[in-house]
Scaffold this motif. Structure first.
Motif, short mmCIF file in Angstrom:
data_model
loop_
_atom_site.label_atom_id
_atom_site.label_comp_id
_atom_site.label_asym_id
_atom_site.label_seq_id
_atom_site.Cartn_x
_atom_site.Cartn_y
_atom_site.Cartn_z
N ASP A 21 -9.49 -2.42 -1.21
CA ASP A 21 -8.58 -2.69 -2.32
C ASP A 21 -8.03 -1.40 -2.90
O ASP A 21 -6.83 -1.26 -3.13
N ALA A 22 -8.93 -0.47 -3.13
CA ALA A 22 -8.50 0.79 -3.74
C ALA A 22 -7.51 1.50 -2.84
O ALA A 22 -6.47 2.01 -3.30
N ALA A 23 -7.79 1.52 -1.55
CA ALA A 23 -6.91 2.23 -0.62
C ALA A 23 -5.52 1.62 -0.62
O ALA A 23 -4.52 2.33 -0.77
N LEU A 24 -5.46 0.31 -0.49
CA LEU A 24 -4.15 -0.33 -0.46
C LEU A 24 -3.40 -0.14 -1.77
O LEU A 24 -2.20 0.14 -1.79
N ALA A 25 -4.14 -0.28 -2.86
CA ALA A 25 -3.50 -0.14 -4.17
C ALA A 25 -2.92 1.25 -4.33
O ALA A 25 -1.77 1.44 -4.73
N LEU A 26 -3.71 2.25 -4.00
CA LEU A 26 -3.27 3.63 -4.20
C LEU A 26 -2.09 3.97 -3.30
O LEU A 26 -1.15 4.63 -3.73
N VAL A 27 -2.16 3.55 -2.05
CA VAL A 27 -1.04 3.83 -1.16
C VAL A 27 0.22 3.16 -1.69
O VAL A 27 1.31 3.74 -1.68
N PRO A 64 8.50 -5.38 0.05
CA PRO A 64 8.13 -4.10 -0.55
C PRO A 64 6.61 -3.89 -0.62
O PRO A 64 6.15 -2.75 -0.62
N LEU A 65 5.86 -4.96 -0.67
CA LEU A 65 4.41 -4.81 -0.75
C LEU A 65 3.82 -4.22 0.53
O LEU A 65 2.92 -3.38 0.50
N MET A 66 4.34 -4.69 1.65
CA MET A 66 3.81 -4.21 2.92
C MET A 66 4.41 -2.87 3.32
O MET A 66 3.84 -2.16 4.15
N GLU A 67 5.55 -2.57 2.75
CA GLU A 67 6.29 -1.44 3.27
C GLU A 67 5.50 -0.13 3.27
O GLU A 67 5.34 0.50 4.32
N ALA A 68 4.98 0.24 2.10
CA ALA A 68 4.33 1.55 2.00
C ALA A 68 3.20 1.72 3.00
O ALA A 68 3.20 2.66 3.79
N PRO A 69 2.22 0.80 3.02
CA PRO A 69 1.13 1.02 3.98
C PRO A 69 1.57 0.94 5.43
O PRO A 69 1.07 1.70 6.27
N LEU A 104 -7.29 3.25 5.89
CA LEU A 104 -6.11 2.44 5.62
C LEU A 104 -5.88 1.42 6.72
O LEU A 104 -5.54 0.26 6.46
N MET A 105 -6.09 1.84 7.94
CA MET A 105 -5.93 0.93 9.07
C MET A 105 -6.84 -0.30 8.91
O MET A 105 -6.38 -1.44 9.02
N GLU A 106 -8.09 -0.05 8.63
CA GLU A 106 -9.01 -1.17 8.46
C GLU A 106 -8.64 -2.04 7.28
O GLU A 106 -8.71 -3.27 7.34
N ALA A 107 -8.26 -1.37 6.21
CA ALA A 107 -7.86 -2.12 5.02
C ALA A 107 -6.69 -3.03 5.38
O ALA A 107 -6.61 -4.18 4.94
N ARG A 123 -0.01 11.20 -1.35
CA ARG A 123 -0.71 11.53 -2.59
C ARG A 123 -2.02 10.75 -2.73
O ARG A 123 -2.75 10.96 -3.68
N THR A 124 -2.26 9.83 -1.83
CA THR A 124 -3.54 9.12 -1.87
C THR A 124 -4.61 10.00 -1.22
O THR A 124 -4.43 10.49 -0.13
N THR A 125 -5.72 10.18 -1.95
CA THR A 125 -6.78 11.03 -1.44
C THR A 125 -8.07 10.24 -1.29
O THR A 125 -8.25 9.20 -1.93
N ILE A 126 -8.94 10.74 -0.46
CA ILE A 126 -10.23 10.07 -0.29
C ILE A 126 -11.00 10.09 -1.60
O ILE A 126 -11.62 9.10 -1.98
N GLU A 127 -10.92 11.22 -2.28
CA GLU A 127 -11.57 11.27 -3.60
C GLU A 127 -11.02 10.20 -4.53
O GLU A 127 -11.77 9.56 -5.27
N GLY A 128 -9.72 10.05 -4.48
CA GLY A 128 -9.09 9.05 -5.34
C GLY A 128 -9.55 7.65 -4.99
O GLY A 128 -9.85 6.85 -5.87
N ILE A 129 -9.60 7.35 -3.71
CA ILE A 129 -10.05 6.02 -3.29
C ILE A 129 -11.48 5.79 -3.76
O ILE A 129 -11.81 4.74 -4.32
#
Lengths: 223, 223, 223, 223
Positions: D22-28, D127-132, D63-66, D35-41
DNA sequence: GAGTAAGCGAGACGGTACGTCGTGTCTTATC
DNA sequence: GATAAGACACGACGTACCGTCTCGCTTACTC
């Protein structure tokens, strides 16, 4: 103000801390304070820069702590050699360093002061201590906060020893009873500091003796 | 060695020189010496960086000259107001600044010294002078070359006035004939400098008076 | 918006610019885009970091320009060798690179397309170009601004050549008159790009030929 | 070589895993992949960094798994709503996501393809899918290993559906019998991908329709 | 009065260090 | 034994100044 979330000091690496102290003192001694950089300290200590920035706010603060640590270690070493309790100062405070063993009280005020002031002259002339002490003092002159820390942690403990000795002298009738010891001490100490800091004229044992004589005897002719 | 081909000072722009002085003093006063940069001075003065590097070897040197210029201008102004002839010091040397007019000699050494030392206290407490003076002093403590220049150009001329006055006092029998005036003066001056530099305790008129009393009368009880 | 005071490009150092191009391309080729850093480029080019930051907003922008410059130089070289007149495209625009000489028109559309697409296959498979092209494309996919620049400066000029050739084919009756050349071209180009970018299956001359055949002849059975 | 002692996946915390997705997808989605970092996730997921490093080799892998998980959940949801077995694809493989229900076969190949390609257009424009999706694709373009995984787990299963449908069309005589379905499909898919990735021109339903018409009918005039 | 050389404002340049951020590893305490 | 937390060595980031350099421009001095 920035909250800045203080790091957990219980997990701090002692190894790194000491390595930083050593590196800082070595570099300041070798290249001077100006040319000493935080990056340089980190590299020499084999430490990440962040580890320095995490625990100290400035290069000056690092040096200050390194210096205090040096004094403390010197004191500890001195203590373990002499077997311990020096003078009136309680031996547990590591801060005051070598000076903590107090000013001797042989009954002869002038002689005691000359002894101590000559030691101070030697210490100030010691090339090993010179660079970091000058750097720290100069920094404190410009940065009031650091200066206050310097005075509180390094200078005041030493001056307190003079106050003690001078009070004893007052009771023994060797010092005017109406003299403020805190001010009297400055008459003795300040001229040495003055010469050392400003390098106006050489700082010698003879000078120390003369200062004691002038200060005790007064400049005005004795009637 | 490239002799560095000294620039032709006869073609130097006075306008730029003064603008640099002003900018340097202003910036040091506003932001402190540390945060004052040569680039900043150049920008503020509306001057190319090279114009600074052409004429001065360092930031400290710029500030030193700016400071000397300030003192000289202050002296000039004072001179034009009082109509001129100050004390024993020849009025043509602009370096010595306000102090050049000498220490008064009313016959009462203690009173004269207190007058002068109180003035010194006021000067040191003047917030306008404080920042650059501290900066310069601190720099001189670390940089021996600069320190020597500081002493030679600013400090020594002032101390010479004390020597003169103290010698007069000796001849008038108000000072012990065996006292070295150069050392005696340090007994008077150093405590003030000490308090100001290290900010141990407040620097007041009362303190100046006390120093004079202690130094002249001596700390030992009069028999 | 940040005003950011654009630097004076007339004083820009050409030497540095070229050195930066070379270093950037070399490093991307050697270590990949990810591991290529601005610091690394600066060091390799013998240039201060600020010189890069002064003229480019990002690592990707540096690489883009380096790439364009590479293409321009290649084109110039090609021009000087062949003595010039390529196809219908005016030779003065250095941007389009080697492709600017246009798609040949022998009258046989299929043959001409196969020739060009085979050349494209070779170019895409050239290991020298691969790393920077992939890097740039990938960056453009994520960064819309950079992507637009990539399309405008590199892709569009090449696609325009196809439009030209296809329009000629239309007039010659070799292409359906109702077909939009801009779309038709995508039918030819996109499959190659697709295989190259996503590495689904090998990208060969045979594949290029097949694409031309399928696209021209249609997938539906001819009646 | 340290085989890195694979952790015991039976004791793995499902709670953490999902929080990381969730965190990964949200941040991306919010800040972009860069700008998404592992620390951030880790912070956002309320998870220790090590928990991420223990189970994934890179940010891209997370991100791939997410992303795969997202697709699987969407498919599951769709399945529970429609009551189940879609097309020919066996329903147990969660990977293929919504697409697994296959391409409809109404007998009219052109209509079926237009339907599916229009859906693909909508999905790409979401637009939701676009970024990831862009992030993952771009990463795969540069990193061959990741790209292979991307193709294998996400792209190939979808392309297989086209192969199936095209083979059926071949048998029904709606597709040239000598056409390779794997290549034919690229003629249909690649132009869409091309426009989406490179943003050359808008990606619309009309475009999808045109591509189908051109690809089936061929660009050459029908005799 | 034209030619020329210096100082000048401006600012790009190769560098060094800054203080911050993120990486991937490691340790400690908790569950 | 996996986890949350986070300190650590490392390295790149983008910025600020350093001191040098090169540009045109202005301003004296020289011929």
């Amino acid at each position: 103000m920035a909250p800045h979330k203080a790091p957990d000091s219980s997990r701090r690496s002692d190894r790194s801390r000491r390595a930083i102290y050593d590196a800082a003192l070595a570099l300041v001694g070798e290249s001077g304070y100006r040319r000493t950089t935080i990056e340089g300290i980190a590299a020499r200590a084999g430490v990440g820069k962040q580890t320095i920035y995490r625990w100290w706010p400035s290069k000056a603060a690092v040096l200050m702590e390194a210096f205090l640590d040096l004094a403390a270690r010197a004191a500890e070493e001195a203590a373990s050699q002499t077997g311990g309790t020096g003078g009136q100062a309680g031996g547990t405070d590591p801060q005051a360093g070598a000076a903590e063993y107090g000013i001797p009280d042989t009954g002869d005020l002038a002689a005691d002061l000359k002894l101590v002031l000559r030691a101070t002259v030697d210490e100030l002339n010691d090339p090993l201590m010179e660079a970091p002490t000058r750097a720290l003092t100069a920094e404190g002159i410009v940065d009031a906060k650091l200066g206050a820390e310097f005075v509180e942690k390094l200078l005041d403990p030493q001056l307190a020893l003079y106050v003690t000795r001078l009070r004893a002298a007052q009771e023994a009738g060797q010092l005017r009873s109406d003299a403020d010891p805190r001010i009297a001490l400055e008459l003795l100490i300040a001229p040495l500091t003055h010469r050392w800091l400003l390098r106006t004229l050489p700082l010698t044992h003879a000078y120390a003796d003369t200062i004691v004589d002038y200060a005790l005897g007064g400049l005005a002719p004795r009637s």
